[in-house]
Write a protein that holds these residues in place. Structure first.
Motif, PDB file in Angstrom:
ATOM      1  N   VAL A 293       0.828  -1.208   0.000  1.00 55.13           N
ATOM      2  CA  VAL A 293       0.000   0.000   0.000  1.00 55.13           C
ATOM      3  C   VAL A 293       0.860   1.254   0.000  1.00 55.13           C
ATOM      4  O   VAL A 293       1.814   1.371   0.777  1.00 55.13           O
ATOM      5  N   LEU A 294       0.515   2.185  -0.888  1.00 53.24           N
ATOM      6  CA  LEU A 294       1.055   3.536  -0.866  1.00 53.24           C
ATOM      7  C   LEU A 294      -0.087   4.470  -0.491  1.00 53.24           C
ATOM      8  O   LEU A 294      -1.148   4.439  -1.129  1.00 53.24           O
ATOM      9  N   THR A 295       0.099   5.295   0.537  1.00 48.32           N
ATOM     10  CA  THR A 295      -0.917   6.275   0.890  1.00 48.32           C
ATOM     11  C   THR A 295      -0.507   7.644   0.364  1.00 48.32           C
ATOM     12  O   THR A 295       0.665   8.019   0.400  1.00 48.32           O
ATOM     13  N   PHE A 296      -1.503   8.370  -0.115  1.00 49.05           N
ATOM     14  CA  PHE A 296      -1.291   9.730  -0.630  1.00 49.05           C
ATOM     15  C   PHE A 296      -2.367  10.587   0.018  1.00 49.05           C
ATOM     16  O   PHE A 296      -3.521  10.589  -0.408  1.00 49.05           O
ATOM     17  N   ALA A 297      -1.984  11.289   1.078  1.00 53.53           N
ATOM     18  CA  ALA A 297      -2.961  11.981   1.912  1.00 53.53           C
ATOM     19  C   ALA A 297      -2.928  13.489   1.686  1.00 53.53           C
ATOM     20  O   ALA A 297      -1.994  14.036   1.097  1.00 53.53           O
ATOM     21  N   GLY A 298      -3.976  14.150   2.186  1.00 58.72           N
ATOM     22  CA  GLY A 298      -4.067  15.594   2.057  1.00 58.72           C
ATOM     23  C   GLY A 298      -4.326  16.051   0.644  1.00 58.72           C
ATOM     24  O   GLY A 298      -3.962  17.162   0.253  1.00 58.72           O
ATOM     25  N   ALA A 299      -4.998  15.212  -0.133  1.00 58.08           N
ATOM     26  CA  ALA A 299      -5.118  15.459  -1.572  1.00 58.08           C
ATOM     27  C   ALA A 299      -6.430  16.149  -1.917  1.00 58.08           C
ATOM     28  O   ALA A 299      -7.512  15.596  -1.703  1.00 58.08           O
ATOM     29  N   ASP A 300      -6.331  17.359  -2.460  1.00 60.02           N
ATOM     30  CA  ASP A 300      -7.477  18.042  -3.055  1.00 60.02           C
ATOM     31  C   ASP A 300      -7.443  17.747  -4.551  1.00 60.02           C
ATOM     32  O   ASP A 300      -6.727  18.406  -5.309  1.00 60.02           O
ATOM     33  N   LEU A 301      -8.211  16.761  -4.967  1.00 56.15           N
ATOM     34  CA  LEU A 301      -8.105  16.284  -6.346  1.00 56.15           C
ATOM     35  C   LEU A 301      -8.926  17.113  -7.338  1.00 56.15           C
ATOM     36  O   LEU A 301      -9.067  16.730  -8.493  1.00 56.15           O
ATOM     37  N   SER A 302      -9.423  18.247  -6.897  1.00 63.41           N
ATOM     38  CA  SER A 302      -9.938  19.215  -7.872  1.00 63.41           C
ATOM     39  C   SER A 302      -8.796  20.041  -8.460  1.00 63.41           C
ATOM     40  O   SER A 302      -8.982  20.786  -9.426  1.00 63.41           O
ATOM     41  N   ASP A 303      -7.602  19.886  -7.889  1.00 61.86           N
ATOM     42  CA  ASP A 303      -6.408  20.618  -8.329  1.00 61.86           C
ATOM     43  C   ASP A 303      -5.580  19.718  -9.257  1.00 61.86           C
ATOM     44  O   ASP A 303      -5.072  18.686  -8.826  1.00 61.86           O
ATOM     45  N   PRO A 304      -5.413  20.089 -10.517  1.00 66.77           N
ATOM     46  CA  PRO A 304      -4.653  19.253 -11.450  1.00 66.77           C
ATOM     47  C   PRO A 304      -3.216  18.990 -11.008  1.00 66.77           C
ATOM     48  O   PRO A 304      -2.667  17.919 -11.292  1.00 66.77           O
ATOM     49  N   ILE A 305      -2.595  19.942 -10.323  1.00 74.93           N
ATOM     50  CA  ILE A 305      -1.214  19.745  -9.869  1.00 74.93           C
ATOM     51  C   ILE A 305      -1.157  18.631  -8.831  1.00 74.93           C
ATOM     52  O   ILE A 305      -0.261  17.785  -8.848  1.00 74.93           O
ATOM     53  N   VAL A 306      -2.125  18.609  -7.922  1.00 80.45           N
ATOM     54  CA  VAL A 306      -2.180  17.566  -6.902  1.00 80.45           C
ATOM     55  C   VAL A 306      -2.450  16.208  -7.549  1.00 80.45           C
ATOM     56  O   VAL A 306      -1.833  15.198  -7.202  1.00 80.45           O
ATOM     57  N   ALA A 307      -3.368  16.178  -8.507  1.00 83.97           N
ATOM     58  CA  ALA A 307      -3.687  14.920  -9.181  1.00 83.97           C
ATOM     59  C   ALA A 307      -2.476  14.376  -9.935  1.00 83.97           C
ATOM     60  O   ALA A 307      -2.218  13.164  -9.935  1.00 83.97           O
ATOM     61  N   GLN A 308      -1.732  15.251 -10.567  1.00 90.50           N
ATOM     62  CA  GLN A 308      -0.529  14.815 -11.270  1.00 90.50           C
ATOM     63  C   GLN A 308       0.505  14.274 -10.294  1.00 90.50           C
ATOM     64  O   GLN A 308       1.165  13.255 -10.566  1.00 90.50           O
ATOM     65  N   ALA A 309       0.636  14.918  -9.142  1.00 89.57           N
ATOM     66  CA  ALA A 309       1.566  14.433  -8.121  1.00 89.57           C
ATOM     67  C   ALA A 309       1.150  13.061  -7.611  1.00 89.57           C
ATOM     68  O   ALA A 309       1.997  12.200  -7.333  1.00 89.57           O
ATOM     69  N   MET A 310      -0.139  12.842  -7.489  1.00 89.30           N
ATOM     70  CA  MET A 310      -0.662  11.540  -7.073  1.00 89.30           C
ATOM     71  C   MET A 310      -0.244  10.449  -8.052  1.00 89.30           C
ATOM     72  O   MET A 310       0.233   9.376  -7.644  1.00 89.30           O
ATOM     73  N   VAL A 311      -0.411  10.708  -9.332  1.00 90.55           N
ATOM     74  CA  VAL A 311      -0.050   9.717 -10.350  1.00 90.55           C
ATOM     75  C   VAL A 311       1.455   9.493 -10.368  1.00 90.55           C
ATOM     76  O   VAL A 311       1.924   8.351 -10.468  1.00 90.55           O
ATOM     77  N   GLU A 312       2.216  10.557 -10.267  1.00 86.24           N
ATOM     78  CA  GLU A 312       3.678  10.416 -10.259  1.00 86.24           C
ATOM     79  C   GLU A 312       4.140   9.587  -9.060  1.00 86.24           C
ATOM     80  O   GLU A 312       5.066   8.766  -9.186  1.00 86.24           O
ATOM     81  N   ALA A 313       3.524   9.792  -7.900  1.00 85.38           N
ATOM     82  CA  ALA A 313       3.893   9.006  -6.718  1.00 85.38           C
ATOM     83  C   ALA A 313       3.590   7.532  -6.933  1.00 85.38           C
ATOM     84  O   ALA A 313       4.378   6.653  -6.548  1.00 85.38           O
ATOM     85  N   ALA A 314       2.454   7.252  -7.572  1.00 84.57           N
ATOM     86  CA  ALA A 314       2.084   5.856  -7.857  1.00 84.57           C
ATOM     87  C   ALA A 314       3.071   5.206  -8.818  1.00 84.57           C
ATOM     88  O   ALA A 314       3.501   4.063  -8.616  1.00 84.57           O
ATOM     89  N   VAL A 315       3.437   5.919  -9.859  1.00 76.35           N
ATOM     90  CA  VAL A 315       4.378   5.378 -10.843  1.00 76.35           C
ATOM     91  C   VAL A 315       5.758   5.197 -10.225  1.00 76.35           C
ATOM     92  O   VAL A 315       6.444   4.198 -10.478  1.00 76.35           O
ATOM     93  N   ASP A 316       6.185   6.147  -9.404  1.00 77.42           N
ATOM     94  CA  ASP A 316       7.486   6.013  -8.737  1.00 77.42           C
ATOM     95  C   ASP A 316       7.533   4.769  -7.856  1.00 77.42           C
ATOM     96  O   ASP A 316       8.564   4.093  -7.775  1.00 77.42           O
ATOM     97  N   ARG A 317       6.424   4.447  -7.206  1.00 76.95           N
ATOM     98  CA  ARG A 317       6.406   3.308  -6.276  1.00 76.95           C
ATOM     99  C   ARG A 317       6.184   1.987  -6.998  1.00 76.95           C
ATOM    100  O   ARG A 317       6.869   0.995  -6.731  1.00 76.95           O
ATOM    101  N   PHE A 318       5.228   1.956  -7.927  1.00 79.07           N
ATOM    102  CA  PHE A 318       4.807   0.677  -8.502  1.00 79.07           C
ATOM    103  C   PHE A 318       5.081   0.543 -10.003  1.00 79.07           C
ATOM    104  O   PHE A 318       4.882  -0.528 -10.568  1.00 79.07           O
ATOM    105  N   GLY A 319       5.501   1.620 -10.659  1.00 78.97           N
ATOM    106  CA  GLY A 319       5.880   1.531 -12.058  1.00 78.97           C
ATOM    107  C   GLY A 319       4.769   1.799 -13.051  1.00 78.97           C
ATOM    108  O   GLY A 319       5.036   2.089 -14.211  1.00 78.97           O
ATOM    109  N   ARG A 320       3.522   1.734 -12.616  1.00 79.40           N
ATOM    110  CA  ARG A 320       2.405   1.946 -13.535  1.00 79.40           C
ATOM    111  C   ARG A 320       1.119   2.142 -12.724  1.00 79.40           C
ATOM    112  O   ARG A 320       1.106   1.963 -11.514  1.00 79.40           O
ATOM    113  N   VAL A 321       0.066   2.498 -13.433  1.00 77.41           N
ATOM    114  CA  VAL A 321      -1.273   2.566 -12.831  1.00 77.41           C
ATOM    115  C   VAL A 321      -2.204   1.784 -13.743  1.00 77.41           C
ATOM    116  O   VAL A 321      -2.527   2.224 -14.846  1.00 77.41           O
ATOM    117  N   ASP A 322      -2.616   0.626 -13.302  1.00 80.14           N
ATOM    118  CA  ASP A 322      -3.495  -0.215 -14.115  1.00 80.14           C
ATOM    119  C   ASP A 322      -4.955   0.215 -14.023  1.00 80.14           C
ATOM    120  O   ASP A 322      -5.716   0.023 -14.978  1.00 80.14           O
TER     121      ASP A 322
END
Length: 228
Positions: A47-76
């Motif tokens: 599990v990777l947790t990504f907290a404090g996320a206001d996902l109406s903000d594109p910058i935050v959403a992009q950071a969320m995806v980047e964190a997922a890719v950094d940890r697991f390599g992809r988002v299925d």
């Protein structure tokens, strides 16, 4: 990836997937609730947790995806359970409610989709599931803002599905009935709860939709309103 992972439906989705040897990215605006929930998951869960996320903000959403890719390599797959509910008449005071519903329901669905789609396109594989609602098909009294925002989710889902039919990416949305949650029971103490739908049953449907077996299902607005 499950957004709104500390909410009632998000928790059910994560709990359903946690025992299936799936890498999980659990995203929520509430850091405290998300971390507390993550501690209840099986020790072997990845599990990777990504907290404090206001996902109406594109910058935050992009950071969320980047964190997922950094940890697991992809988002299925991405399951977006973030949303809100409010009702009221169409009057001069309706604009604030309209803006709130469009942000929580429609904008978040769009922003999260925009963030995750390039990663899925690069992999030629992806599953997107949003949560819409039956009023998105036909509104009732005092439902203008809510129904319009959920209709936007349905149309967004259809467009994503049509645009990515040849990319190995599916997009679907769920139209739940009244979900049996503590909040709904408190708000509707006299309701017939036997007709309500459990979070876990919706989570099972979502688990199928994000699986390889669901490759033929895309562009759907799938009712999950129960039998009663």
């Amino acid at each position: 990836m499950v957004t709104g992972a500390a909410g009632n439906l998000g928790r059910a989705v994560v709990a359903t997937l946690a025992g299936r040897d799936i890498c999980l990215v659990c995203v929520d605006r509430s850091s405290e609730e998300l971390e507390a929930f993550a501690r209840t998951l099986p020790p072997k869960a990845r599990v990777l947790t990504f907290a404090g996320a206001d996902l109406s903000d594109p910058i935050v959403a992009q950071a969320m995806v980047e964190a997922a890719v950094d940890r697991f390599g992809r988002v299925d797959a991405m399951v977006n359970t973030i949303g809100g509910f409010a009702t009221g008449p169409v009057t001069t005071h309706a604009l604030a409610q309209w803006d709130m519903m469009m942000t929580l329901n429609a904008r978040v669905a769009l922003v999260t989709s925009v963030a995750v789609l390039p990663v899925m396109q690069a992999a030629s594989y992806g599953r997107i599931v949003h949560i819409a609602a039956v009023p998105g098909l036909k509104a009732g009294a005092h439902q203008a803002a809510y129904a319009a925002s959920k209709a936007a989710v349905i149309r967004l889902t259809e467009s994503i599905a049509a645009e990515h039919r040849n990319d190995g990416i599916t997009a679907n949305c769920i139209l739940p009935g009244t979900i049996d949650t503590p909040q709904n029971r408190a708000a509707m103490p006299d309701a017939k709860t036997t007709a309500w739908v459990s979070s876990s049953s919706i989570a099972q449907l979502i688990a199928f939709l994000i699986s390889p077996a669901a490759a033929v299902v895309t562009g759907g607005a799938i009712p999950a309103t129960g039998l009663a």
